[in-house]
Motif scaffolding. Structure first.
Motif, mmCIF file in Angstrom:
data_model
loop_
_atom_site.group_PDB
_atom_site.id
_atom_site.type_symbol
_atom_site.label_atom_id
_atom_site.label_comp_id
_atom_site.label_asym_id
_atom_site.label_seq_id
_atom_site.Cartn_x
_atom_site.Cartn_y
_atom_site.Cartn_z
ATOM 1 N N VAL A 120 -0.433 43.796 110.064
ATOM 2 C CA VAL A 120 -0.072 44.544 111.271
ATOM 3 C C VAL A 120 1.437 44.490 111.498
ATOM 4 N N GLN A 121 2.057 43.334 111.216
ATOM 5 C CA GLN A 121 3.504 43.219 111.396
ATOM 6 C C GLN A 121 4.258 44.131 110.441
ATOM 7 N N LEU A 122 3.765 44.273 109.211
ATOM 8 C CA LEU A 122 4.388 45.200 108.272
ATOM 9 C C LEU A 122 4.311 46.637 108.793
ATOM 10 N N ASN A 123 3.175 47.010 109.337
ATOM 11 C CA ASN A 123 3.047 48.358 109.897
ATOM 12 C C ASN A 123 4.000 48.554 111.079
ATOM 13 N N ARG A 124 4.105 47.563 111.915
ATOM 14 C CA ARG A 124 4.948 47.678 113.103
ATOM 15 C C ARG A 124 6.426 47.806 112.726
ATOM 16 N N GLN A 125 6.901 47.018 111.751
ATOM 17 C CA GLN A 125 8.311 47.096 111.401
ATOM 18 C C GLN A 125 8.624 48.398 110.673
ATOM 19 N N ALA A 126 7.678 48.925 109.867
ATOM 20 C CA ALA A 126 7.902 50.224 109.232
ATOM 21 C C ALA A 126 7.919 51.342 110.270
ATOM 22 N N ALA A 127 7.027 51.269 111.251
ATOM 23 C CA ALA A 127 7.009 52.281 112.317
ATOM 24 C C ALA A 127 8.278 52.216 113.147
ATOM 25 N N SER A 128 8.768 50.994 113.433
ATOM 26 C CA SER A 128 10.002 50.847 114.200
ATOM 27 C C SER A 128 11.183 51.439 113.436
ATOM 28 N N ALA A 129 11.221 51.222 112.116
ATOM 29 C CA ALA A 129 12.301 51.782 111.313
ATOM 30 C C ALA A 129 12.271 53.307 111.313
ATOM 31 N N LEU A 130 11.083 53.880 111.244
ATOM 32 C CA LEU A 130 10.973 55.341 111.291
ATOM 33 C C LEU A 130 11.475 55.883 112.623
ATOM 34 N N ASN A 131 11.171 55.193 113.702
ATOM 35 C CA ASN A 131 11.627 55.654 115.015
ATOM 36 C C ASN A 131 13.140 55.577 115.161
ATOM 37 N N LEU A 132 13.791 54.668 114.407
ATOM 38 C CA LEU A 132 15.239 54.525 114.502
ATOM 39 C C LEU A 132 15.999 55.564 113.686
ATOM 40 N N LEU A 133 15.329 56.258 112.795
ATOM 41 C CA LEU A 133 15.973 57.295 111.995
ATOM 42 C C LEU A 133 16.133 58.571 112.808
ATOM 43 N N THR A 134 17.291 59.206 112.667
ATOM 44 C CA THR A 134 17.454 60.536 113.250
ATOM 45 C C THR A 134 16.783 61.563 112.343
ATOM 46 N N ASP A 135 16.642 62.776 112.840
ATOM 47 C CA ASP A 135 16.024 63.828 112.030
ATOM 48 C C ASP A 135 16.829 64.108 110.769
ATOM 49 N N ASP A 136 18.156 64.112 110.898
ATOM 50 C CA ASP A 136 18.999 64.358 109.721
ATOM 51 C C ASP A 136 18.892 63.221 108.719
ATOM 52 N N GLN A 137 18.876 61.981 109.199
ATOM 53 C CA GLN A 137 18.741 60.851 108.286
ATOM 54 C C GLN A 137 17.402 60.873 107.558
ATOM 55 N N PHE A 138 16.339 61.205 108.285
ATOM 56 C CA PHE A 138 15.028 61.275 107.635
ATOM 57 C C PHE A 138 15.004 62.375 106.578
ATOM 58 N N LYS A 139 15.600 63.500 106.894
ATOM 59 C CA LYS A 139 15.619 64.611 105.934
ATOM 60 C C LYS A 139 16.385 64.230 104.678
ATOM 61 N N LEU A 140 17.550 63.582 104.840
ATOM 62 C CA LEU A 140 18.340 63.170 103.686
ATOM 63 C C LEU A 140 17.628 62.092 102.882
ATOM 64 N N ALA A 141 17.009 61.129 103.558
ATOM 65 C CA ALA A 141 16.290 60.068 102.852
ATOM 66 C C ALA A 141 15.096 60.634 102.093
ATOM 67 N N TYR A 142 14.384 61.573 102.691
ATOM 68 C CA TYR A 142 13.235 62.179 102.016
ATOM 69 C C TYR A 142 13.689 62.971 100.796
ATOM 70 N N GLN A 143 14.809 63.692 100.923
ATOM 71 C CA GLN A 143 15.333 64.441 99.786
ATOM 72 C C GLN A 143 15.803 63.511 98.679
ATOM 73 N N ALA A 144 16.440 62.411 99.060
ATOM 74 C CA ALA A 144 16.909 61.466 98.050
ATOM 75 C C ALA A 144 15.760 60.796 97.316
ATOM 76 N N ALA A 145 14.649 60.572 98.025
ATOM 77 C CA ALA A 145 13.514 59.869 97.420
ATOM 78 C C ALA A 145 12.620 60.795 96.600
ATOM 79 N N THR A 146 12.426 62.019 97.066
ATOM 80 C CA THR A 146 11.469 62.916 96.414
ATOM 81 C C THR A 146 12.115 64.122 95.749
ATOM 82 N N GLY A 147 13.374 64.427 96.095
ATOM 83 C CA GLY A 147 14.008 65.622 95.557
ATOM 84 C C GLY A 147 13.538 66.904 96.216
#
Length: 831
Positions: A463-490
């Motif tokens: 449960v703690q792993l899920n919570r820290q991953a969810a917290s990290a996702l909430n801290l990302l801006t939309d632009d950061q998430f888009k860039l990270a997703y592009q960097a990871a998946t192309g």
């Protein structure tokens, strides 16, 4: 003992024939009664039960009526969030508990010398599966599995006959009935599969089917007659109920687990892709105000005077003089040079040198046109920082435990708890430790406790792993998430892939786990509180008291995840919660007042008024029988927001400023504090401001309509109370209040219970007058749950989501009704 043939009376004895004849007569009378109520049962099924079942199936779809598709539990998740899974798993546990109670009936019958329950349980499992498959077949029109349900149900009936006829025999005596059951099941399956093909091949049509119904009716009659001779009806009922509930519990839990795993899988996968060292170290070009433009060249040759080592030289500006220029020095790809600025030049001998620009007049600049392949202003930087999202997430590389393993661990905890309860019950039945049984059971209980502790620690870490991953996702801006997703998946993420949605999905299981743990701890606290009263020593009593308090506190702390669950579930969940809260406020503000007012009016009419009772009854009853649209329209005029409206004219008499009524979103407590007491309304907390004035106006309408109806019903109840009781009480010296409290209220309790239940259900289902009155309301201040469902059905054109909301409202009404029945068992006096 169980393998011996019991002495049972032969079915050919006179007593057995007499009992069989009585059962046949009772069955014939019952069949005649059922024949008369058959039309009503068919109408109830077609227009009552069937729409409910189909409505539930529609709630599993989404979209407009023409494009709707199966979406599973998404509509319920939209409206309730992860509470949907809490409810489904809770229903599974309730079904298991009720099934266990039925099993206790079978077990008790066996212990007192009844037949073995195993054969009835096997038949019950077949019957339960058949009923579930039949319901699924009827709802989804899955014609390919229709024959399966029919075969299972018929095999169950035949199996019960065989078990009943073979009761009391040894295991070998059941071989022939079981073979008969299997043979009949195969034969019925062949008939079911080949029957329609045979009818179509012979082109019998409707007449052929009618001809087939005649022998079918005769077979059904014979079946009912044989059922009358079954001696183990309680065992059949208990085994069928137990097996059906167990099958439903297992299927419901599996379905909820599969839906939960599918909802969380994408969020877990994306978290593992974007939170790792590789993506963290990836540099990307992003737009920024202080960025520099690379790759600039001079448009043509430009001669400049430069000071190189104290010597002024006229030279050509080097092409790479501006390989990178700050954005704030560029205007439409033009820049200007000024005296004493460092430049790179090509000297007359062809070599390159750097020097300071000279030869320009004071304030003069040298304008240059620049060329660039990519004029976008960019800055090279990291996608995100480990310090911002949490270093633990990067160390774990966004890893989250498999949800399937976590669900299995939770199941293991429940099974271990069940084993511990069984062991405790068994140890209580053992008077002495025969052959070390109590000691072995105690050791087994300790091992079960250790297993529960280990599994619980594993779930906490997951449960703690899920919570820290969810917290990290909430801290990302939309632009950061888009860039990270592009960097990871192309690839570019799709438009509906948002960080808040993914974070909410990652929190589904932690919320289910914490809320479920809280409920279990509160239940354990209740059991510990009950066990505390059985302790004979002060130490035992104090220990159980401390344990119950700790369990209660722990349960409250874990179940406190509930408000955060609603917050993270999104706007739709919040809208649903707001509609339910408004509905609850509407019911709380309406039901007690209208019941009390109705009882007061009825008591006055019954005890005080001697003339004109019929006229007053008609007057009080008229608001109820008048068209609700018309009376609501009258209320619109009376409680208009205009200063000269009747309600505002009345307020002027008491020196109160005009109110907006149906247009006022403020709570009535704040308005009273402001308008009457002259205080600052912001000093009243939002949770204590009460219903809005707009909703309070609707409450006034409901009280005005139903108070007279309640008064008429209470009058009928008062008339049924014997007058001798009042006379005897008066002779004994009882006053008016004593007679009312000791005679009237207890004997009116059935009427009060009926009206209370009717009022609660009515307020939660109210629609017509609220829909009319909301015409002048601003926002959603009077939109109760029924109005919210209507808007989703017609305004949003989403029948699936509206059906899900309707079933949520149905569940709330059902829980309230059951709770009221439970609380009123000892308060309702039926004479």
């Amino acid at each position: 003992m169980n393998n011996e043939i019991r002495d049972t009376p032969s079915p050919t004895t006179p007593n057995a024939q007499l009992r069989a004849g009585k059962r046949r007569r009772r069955l014939n009378e019952a069949l005649i009664g059922y024949l008369f109520v058959l039309p009503a049962a068919i109408v109830t099924f077609l227009f009552g039960l069937w729409p409910v079942v189909m409505g539930f199936y529609e709630s599993l779809k989404s979209g407009s009526p023409l494009t709707n598709r199966y979406v599973g539990l998404n509509n319920y998740i939209r409206s309730l969030g992860s509470l949907t899974y809490v409810i489904l798993f809770g229903l599974s546990l309730i079904f298991i508990y009720v099934g266990y109670r039925s099993w206790r009936t079978l077990y008790t019958e066996w212990k007192i010398g009844g037949p073995r329950p195993w054969y009835y349980i096997v038949c019950g499992v077949l019957g339960g599966l058949g009923l579930v498959v039949m319901a699924f077949d009827l709802v989804t029109d899955a014609e390919s599995i229709g024959w399966v349900s029919t075969v299972l149900v018929l095999a169950t009936v035949v199996g019960y006959f065989a078990a009943d006829r073979s009761q009391g025999r040894s295991l070998a005596g059941h071989g022939r009935p079981i073979l008969i059951v299997l043979g009949l099941a195969i034969a019925l399956g062949a008939v079911w599969i080949g029957g329609p093909a045979l009818v179509n091949a012979l082109d019998l049509g409707t007449i052929g089917w009618l001809l087939l119904l005649i022998p079918s009716a005769y077979v059904l009659y014979q079946l009912m007659m044989r059922l009358a001779r079954i001696r183990t009806t309680p065992l059949i009922t208990a085994s069928l109920l137990m097996s059906t509930l167990m099958v439903l519990a297992v299927l419901l839990a599996i379905y909820a687990a599969m839906q939960l795993e599918s909802d969380v899988a994408e969020a877990q996968r994306i978290a593992g892709q974007i939170f790792n060292q590789e993506v963290l170290n990836t540099d990307v070009d992003v737009a920024a105000n202080d960025a520099r433009i690379d790759g600039l060249v001079v448009d043509g040759e430009v001669s400049v005077e430069v000071n190189i080592d104290g010597e002024t030289v006229e030279a050509t500006l080097a092409p790479d003089a501006f390989p990178s220029v700050a954005v704030d020095r560029i205007s439409q790809l033009q820049t200007a040079l000024s005296n004493n600025q460092r430049v790179k030049v090509i000297l007359p001998d062809g070599t390159e040198a750097e020097g300071e620009l000279t030869g320009l007049s004071m304030g003069q600049t040298l304008d240059l046109n620049l060329l660039a392949e990519d004029p976008e202003a960019v800055s090279t930087q990291q996608i995100y920082s480990a310090l911002d999202i949490g270093e633990n997430v990067i160390r774990a590389e966004g890893f989250t435990q498999s949800l399937g393993n976590q669900l299995l661990a939770a199941l293991g905890i429940l099974v271990a708890l069940g084993n511990i309860l069984t062991i405790n019950h068994t140890r209580e039945l053992l008077d002495e430790d025969k052959h070390g049984t109590r000691r072995r059971l105690g050791l087994t209980r300790i091992l079960m406790g250790a297993a529960i502790f280990g599994l619980f620690l594993y779930l906490l870490s997951a449960v703690q792993l899920n919570r820290q991953a969810a917290s990290a996702l909430n801290l990302l801006t939309d632009d950061q998430f888009k860039l990270a997703y592009q960097a990871a998946t192309g690839e570019t993420p799709r438009s509906n892939l948002r960080t808040d949605t993914l974070a909410a999905q990652l929190m589904y299981w932690p919320q289910v786990f914490l809320i479920g743990t809280g409920m279990l701890l509160i239940g354990a606290a209740y059991l510990a509180w009950q066990n505390m009263q059985k302790q004979e020593t002060k130490r035992g009593f104090g220990g159980m008291l401390m344990l119950s308090v700790l369990l209660m506190v722990g349960g409250w702390l874990t179940i406190s995840e509930l408000p955060r669950t609603i917050t993270l579930s999104g706007r739709d969940t919040q809208n649903t919660l707001d509609a339910l809260v408004r509905t609850a406020l509407y019911a709380v503000g309406t039901v007690p007042i209208q019941l009390a007012l109705g009882l007061a009016l009825a008591y006055l009419l019954f005890s005080e008024i001697k003339w004109g009772k019929s006229m007053f009854r008609v007057i009080y009853f008229m608001p109820y029988i008048a068209p609700s649209v018309a009376t609501a329209a009258v209320f619109l005029v009376i409680f208009s927001s205009k200063p000269n409206a009747l309600s505002n004219e009345v307020l002027k008499v008491f020196g109160v400023d005009p109110l907006l009524w149906l247009n006022e979103p403020s709570g009535i407590v704040r308005l009273f504090y402001d308008k009457i007491l002259g205080g600052n309304p912001l000093h009243i907390p939002g949770a204590l401001q009460g219903p809005s004035l707009a909703l309070f106006t609707v409450i006034l309408y409901n009280i005005w309509v139903f108070a007279g109806y309640n008064a008429v019903i209470f009058l009928a109840g008062l008339g049924a109370i014997p007058g001798e009781l009042y006379e005897a009480a008066e002779v004994d010296g009882a006053g008016r209040w004593s007679r009312f409290r000791s005679i009237t209220l207890p004997l009116l309790s059935p009427t009060t219970f009926f009206l209370t239940m009717l009022s609660i259900i009515g307020t939660f289902k109210a629609f017509t007058h609220i829909y009319v009155l909301r015409g002048q309301a601003v926002g959603q201040e009077v939109d109760t749950m029924s109005i919210y469902i209507f808007n989703q059905l017609y305004a949003a054109n989403d029948p699936g989501y509206a059906a899900a909301l309707a079933f949520i409202l149905f569940g709330v009404i059902l829980i309230l009704t059951m709770t009221q029945n439970r609380l009123s068992q000892r308060q309702v006096f039926y004479g």
